[in-house]
Design an enzyme around this catalytic site. Structure first.
Site, mmCIF file in Angstrom:
data_model
loop_
_atom_site.group_PDB
_atom_site.id
_atom_site.type_symbol
_atom_site.label_atom_id
_atom_site.label_comp_id
_atom_site.label_asym_id
_atom_site.label_seq_id
_atom_site.Cartn_x
_atom_site.Cartn_y
_atom_site.Cartn_z
ATOM 1 N N ILE A 41 0.753 -1.163 -0.075
ATOM 2 C CA ILE A 41 -0.012 -0.052 0.126
ATOM 3 C C ILE A 41 0.927 1.322 0.053
ATOM 4 C CG2 ILE A 41 -2.023 -1.157 1.116
ATOM 5 C CD1 ILE A 41 -1.162 -0.181 3.648
ATOM 6 N N HIS B 139 -4.240 -4.332 -2.882
ATOM 7 C CA HIS B 139 -4.892 -3.986 -1.486
ATOM 8 C C HIS B 139 -5.144 -2.500 -1.284
ATOM 9 C CE1 HIS B 139 -3.418 -8.209 0.558
ATOM 10 N NE2 HIS B 139 -4.689 -8.261 0.217
ATOM 11 N N CYS C 233 -13.571 13.914 8.811
ATOM 12 C CA CYS C 233 -14.411 14.672 7.675
ATOM 13 C C CYS C 233 -15.158 15.840 8.437
ATOM 14 C CB CYS C 233 -15.583 13.568 7.109
ATOM 15 S SG CYS C 233 -16.456 14.032 5.909
ATOM 16 N N ASN D 190 12.565 -14.810 -1.379
ATOM 17 C CA ASN D 190 12.022 -14.234 -0.120
ATOM 18 C C ASN D 190 13.187 -14.618 0.964
ATOM 19 O OD1 ASN D 190 9.589 -12.998 1.094
ATOM 20 N ND2 ASN D 190 9.694 -14.805 2.578
#
Ligand code: CNA
Length: 247
Positions: free
Chosen positions: A104, A120, A152, A215
């Site tokens: 993200i 995602h 908001c 990995n």
């Protein structure tokens, strides 16, 4: 490394699937690595369970841990890693079918990748949990950096459009799950493959086409891959950039 070089060198339609491990060298914590976010979350916030950090019910009760622990993922001065750059160079050569990232942090975008699906979501946009008004990162960034939960004008919390546990992934993700892009190599980078349904895409591809997983640590799915390298991704990228022609 040499077998990986042969695989990567021969592939023309690469699908890349990335996770948090591609960004740790940029200073972004992964989830489950030894210095991961889950460990910090437990130590700092004593969460009931580590995944609560990305759980909608928990977020509605207390959004602080999420904003506090993920805010360094969207800092303007974060730079892409060598491995993000390798992925972009392969795209410039016309050898990338699609990059699917679970991340993200928008670092693939910063590296230049265009054939990109952020399955995602990202911090780029956000919505009010009350009236659904849309916000951009720049509208809420200052508040988050000052440790104030963004709100908001209607009073409700503004949540970045990051997919939480239990939320649906974008429709495009389910489309490629059903109908995968052309692919002669699935390149899986820096992920434990533990988060579903995202990891299903990579695992289903790996069952159909040649697969290479890079990995640092073992994953539960190593045995399902054609080739696994337990390596730092920037060491891998450095090697590939030196050895592959024109990359
Ligand atoms: P994860 O479960 O934390 O796995 C990351 C894997 O990367 C681990 O197995 C590590 O061993 C490996 N790793 C760490 N550093 C390196 C390195 N330098 N080189 C090679 N391997 C390395 O995270 P996943 O990505 O598998 O889980 C998916 C989650 C993580 C998604 O929902 C993301 O949104 C979420 N996430 C994203 C970020 C980000 O955007 N950078 C950071 C943390 C979590």
């Amino acid at each position: 490394m040499e077998t990986a070089l042969d695989l990567l060198g021969a592939a023309e339609k690469i699908v890349v699937f990335t996770g948090a491990g591609i960004s740790t060298n940029c200073g972004v914590q992964d989830f489950r690595g030894p210095e991961g976010l889950y460990k910090t979350a437990e130590e700092k916030y004593h969460l009931p369970y580590p995944e609560a950090l990305f759980d909608m019910d928990y977020f509605r009760r207390d959004p602080h841990p999420f904003f506090d622990l993920t805010k360094n993922m969207f800092l303007l001065d974060l730079l892409p890693s060598l491995c993000h750059k390798l992925v972009f160079r392969l795209e410039q050569q016309g050898r990338i079918s699609l990059v699917v990232t679970q991340n993200i942090d928008m670092l693939h975008q910063k590296a230049g990748s265009i054939k990109l699906m952020e399955c995602h979501g990202s911090y780029e946009q956000a919505h009010c949990l009350g009236c659904r008004k849309e916000y951009l990162l720049k509208d809420i960034e200052e508040s988050i950096m000052n440790d104030v939960v963004p709100r908001c004008s209607c009073g409700a919390v503004v949540k970045p459009d990051v997919v939480f546990f239990g939320e649906n992934l974008p429709d495009d993700f389910y489309r490629i799950l059903e109908n995968p892009p052309p692919c002669d190599l699935i390149l899986i980078l820096g992920t434990s493959l533990n988060v579903q349904p995202a990891s299903l895409f990579a695992l289903e591809m790996a069952a159909k086409v040649p697969s290479l997983l890079v990995n640092l640590q073992r994953t539960d799915y190593d045995s399902q891959m054609d080739l696994v390298l337990h390596s730092d991704l920037d060491l891998f990228a450095d090697y590939m950039m030196k050895k592959l022609p024109q990359v």
